[in-house]
Write a protein that holds these residues in place. Structure first.
Motif, PDB file in Angstrom:
ATOM      1  N   MET A   1      -4.096   9.822 -10.996  1.00 24.58           N
ATOM      2  CA  MET A   1      -4.633   8.617 -10.393  1.00 24.58           C
ATOM      3  C   MET A   1      -3.611   8.102  -9.381  1.00 24.58           C
ATOM      4  N   ARG A   2      -4.037   7.921  -8.139  1.00 22.39           N
ATOM      5  CA  ARG A   2      -3.118   7.474  -7.087  1.00 22.39           C
ATOM      6  C   ARG A   2      -3.406   6.026  -6.719  1.00 22.39           C
ATOM      7  N   ILE A   3      -2.448   5.160  -7.020  1.00 20.91           N
ATOM      8  CA  ILE A   3      -2.604   3.732  -6.753  1.00 20.91           C
ATOM      9  C   ILE A   3      -1.857   3.323  -5.483  1.00 20.91           C
ATOM     10  N   GLY A   4      -0.834   4.070  -5.114  1.00 21.74           N
ATOM     11  CA  GLY A   4       0.014   3.717  -3.976  1.00 21.74           C
ATOM     12  C   GLY A   4      -0.751   3.440  -2.690  1.00 21.74           C
ATOM     13  N   LEU A   6      -3.403   1.796  -2.337  1.00 20.73           N
ATOM     14  CA  LEU A   6      -3.884   0.411  -2.308  1.00 20.73           C
ATOM     15  C   LEU A   6      -2.918  -0.500  -1.575  1.00 20.73           C
ATOM     16  N   THR A   7      -1.632  -0.360  -1.873  1.00 25.81           N
ATOM     17  CA  THR A   7      -0.647  -1.251  -1.256  1.00 25.81           C
ATOM     18  C   THR A   7      -0.364  -0.891   0.198  1.00 25.81           C
ATOM     19  N   LYS A   8      -0.737   0.319   0.602  1.00 28.75           N
ATOM     20  CA  LYS A   8      -0.581   0.685   2.008  1.00 28.75           C
ATOM     21  C   LYS A   8      -1.741   0.160   2.838  1.00 28.75           C
ATOM     22  N   VAL A   9      -2.938   0.229   2.288  1.00 28.00           N
ATOM     23  CA  VAL A   9      -4.121  -0.244   3.005  1.00 28.00           C
ATOM     24  C   VAL A   9      -4.245  -1.761   2.896  1.00 28.00           C
ATOM     25  N   PHE A  10      -4.086  -2.258   1.673  1.00 27.92           N
ATOM     26  CA  PHE A  10      -4.180  -3.696   1.411  1.00 27.92           C
ATOM     27  C   PHE A  10      -2.772  -4.206   1.131  1.00 27.92           C
ATOM     28  N   THR A  11      -2.068  -4.564   2.185  1.00 25.74           N
ATOM     29  CA  THR A  11      -0.678  -4.998   2.039  1.00 25.74           C
ATOM     30  C   THR A  11      -0.615  -6.298   1.234  1.00 25.74           C
ATOM     31  N   ALA A  12       0.547  -6.569   0.683  1.00 23.82           N
ATOM     32  CA  ALA A  12       0.744  -7.802  -0.089  1.00 23.82           C
ATOM     33  C   ALA A  12       0.453  -9.017   0.771  1.00 23.82           C
ATOM     34  N   GLU A  13       0.829  -8.959   2.039  1.00 25.25           N
ATOM     35  CA  GLU A  13       0.589 -10.076   2.945  1.00 25.25           C
ATOM     36  C   GLU A  13      -0.905 -10.309   3.150  1.00 25.25           C
ATOM     37  N   TYR A  39      -5.486  -6.360  -6.838  1.00 25.07           N
ATOM     38  CA  TYR A  39      -5.241  -4.921  -6.875  1.00 25.07           C
ATOM     39  C   TYR A  39      -5.938  -4.271  -8.072  1.00 25.07           C
ATOM     40  N   PHE A  40      -5.983  -4.961  -9.193  1.00 23.14           N
ATOM     41  CA  PHE A  40      -6.645  -4.446 -10.393  1.00 23.14           C
ATOM     42  C   PHE A  40      -8.145  -4.256 -10.140  1.00 23.14           C
ATOM     43  N   VAL A  41      -8.779  -5.235  -9.531  1.00 23.05           N
ATOM     44  CA  VAL A  41     -10.215  -5.134  -9.240  1.00 23.05           C
ATOM     45  C   VAL A  41     -10.482  -3.994  -8.254  1.00 23.05           C
ATOM     46  N   LEU A  42      -9.651  -3.878  -7.232  1.00 23.97           N
ATOM     47  CA  LEU A  42      -9.812  -2.776  -6.282  1.00 23.97           C
ATOM     48  C   LEU A  42      -9.631  -1.425  -6.974  1.00 23.97           C
ATOM     49  N   ALA A  43      -8.633  -1.324  -7.845  1.00 24.09           N
ATOM     50  CA  ALA A  43      -8.394  -0.075  -8.575  1.00 24.09           C
ATOM     51  C   ALA A  43      -9.550   0.238  -9.523  1.00 24.09           C
ATOM     52  N   LEU A  44     -10.125  -0.775 -10.140  1.00 21.53           N
ATOM     53  CA  LEU A  44     -11.285  -0.545 -11.012  1.00 21.53           C
ATOM     54  C   LEU A  44     -12.451   0.052 -10.226  1.00 21.53           C
ATOM     55  N   CYS A  45     -12.612  -0.397  -8.993  1.00 17.64           N
ATOM     56  CA  CYS A  45     -13.683   0.153  -8.148  1.00 17.64           C
ATOM     57  C   CYS A  45     -13.405   1.610  -7.797  1.00 17.64           C
ATOM     58  N   LEU A  46     -12.161   1.910  -7.515  1.00 16.28           N
ATOM     59  CA  LEU A  46     -11.797   3.275  -7.145  1.00 16.28           C
ATOM     60  C   LEU A  46     -11.828   4.235  -8.324  1.00 16.28           C
ATOM     61  N   VAL A  55      -6.273   1.912 -16.143  1.00 13.82           N
ATOM     62  CA  VAL A  55      -6.087   1.457 -14.756  1.00 13.82           C
ATOM     63  C   VAL A  55      -4.941   0.450 -14.694  1.00 13.82           C
ATOM     64  N   LEU A  56      -4.902  -0.490 -15.626  1.00 12.80           N
ATOM     65  CA  LEU A  56      -3.828  -1.486 -15.635  1.00 12.80           C
ATOM     66  C   LEU A  56      -2.478  -0.829 -15.885  1.00 12.80           C
ATOM     67  N   ARG A  57      -2.441   0.142 -16.788  1.00 15.96           N
ATOM     68  CA  ARG A  57      -1.188   0.832 -17.093  1.00 15.96           C
ATOM     69  C   ARG A  57      -0.652   1.553 -15.860  1.00 15.96           C
ATOM     70  N   VAL A  58      -1.515   2.271 -15.167  1.00 20.64           N
ATOM     71  CA  VAL A  58      -1.085   3.007 -13.972  1.00 20.64           C
ATOM     72  C   VAL A  58      -0.720   2.035 -12.851  1.00 20.64           C
ATOM     73  N   LEU A  59      -1.511   0.988 -12.704  1.00 18.87           N
ATOM     74  CA  LEU A  59      -1.259   0.004 -11.651  1.00 18.87           C
ATOM     75  C   LEU A  59       0.089  -0.671 -11.826  1.00 18.87           C
ATOM     76  N   THR A  60       0.489  -0.917 -13.057  1.00 24.91           N
ATOM     77  CA  THR A  60       1.733  -1.646 -13.310  1.00 24.91           C
ATOM     78  C   THR A  60       2.921  -0.749 -13.601  1.00 24.91           C
ATOM     79  N   SER A  61       2.720   0.547 -13.641  1.00 21.00           N
ATOM     80  CA  SER A  61       3.861   1.426 -13.901  1.00 21.00           C
ATOM     81  C   SER A  61       4.887   1.263 -12.788  1.00 21.00           C
ATOM     82  N   GLY A  62       6.120   1.100 -13.158  1.00 26.23           N
ATOM     83  CA  GLY A  62       7.184   0.919 -12.186  1.00 26.23           C
ATOM     84  C   GLY A  62       7.461  -0.527 -11.829  1.00 26.23           C
ATOM     85  N   ILE A  63       6.672  -1.453 -12.317  1.00 22.00           N
ATOM     86  CA  ILE A  63       6.921  -2.869 -12.055  1.00 22.00           C
ATOM     87  C   ILE A  63       7.842  -3.394 -13.148  1.00 22.00           C
TER      88      ILE A  63
END
Length: 76
Positions: A1-4, A6-13, A39-46, A55-63
């Motif tokens: 599962m690739r989450i990275g 999301l943060t490139k397309v939908f930047t934090a800003e 980001y969680f809702v977007l990842a759930l859609c993907l 999804v939450l585990r992968v999304l938050t890994s490394g935080i």
């Protein structure tokens, strides 16, 4: 599962600007920040075939401090 991606397309800003535009900024500090929820809702859609927990585990890994998210109540 690739989450990275999301943060490139939908930047934090961009996410923060959308949250602010719709008046949904946090009034107090929470375990699940508004940005993380977006980001969680977007990842759930993907990854619709994955469980919410996966999804939450992968999304938050490394935080830093993400182990606390394991304690999030299922009803949340």
């Amino acid at each position: 599962m690739r989450i990275g991606i999301l943060t490139k397309v939908f930047t934090a800003e961009l996410v923060d600007a959308a949250i602010a535009k719709h008046g949904r900024a946090e009034r107090c500090r929470r375990l699940l920040s508004a940005r993380l929820v977006v980001y969680f809702v977007l990842a759930l859609c993907l990854f619709a075939r994955e469980s919410y927990e996966d999804v939450l585990r992968v999304l938050t890994s490394g935080i830093p401090g993400s182990r606390a998210l394991a304690r999030v109540n299922r009803s949340s």
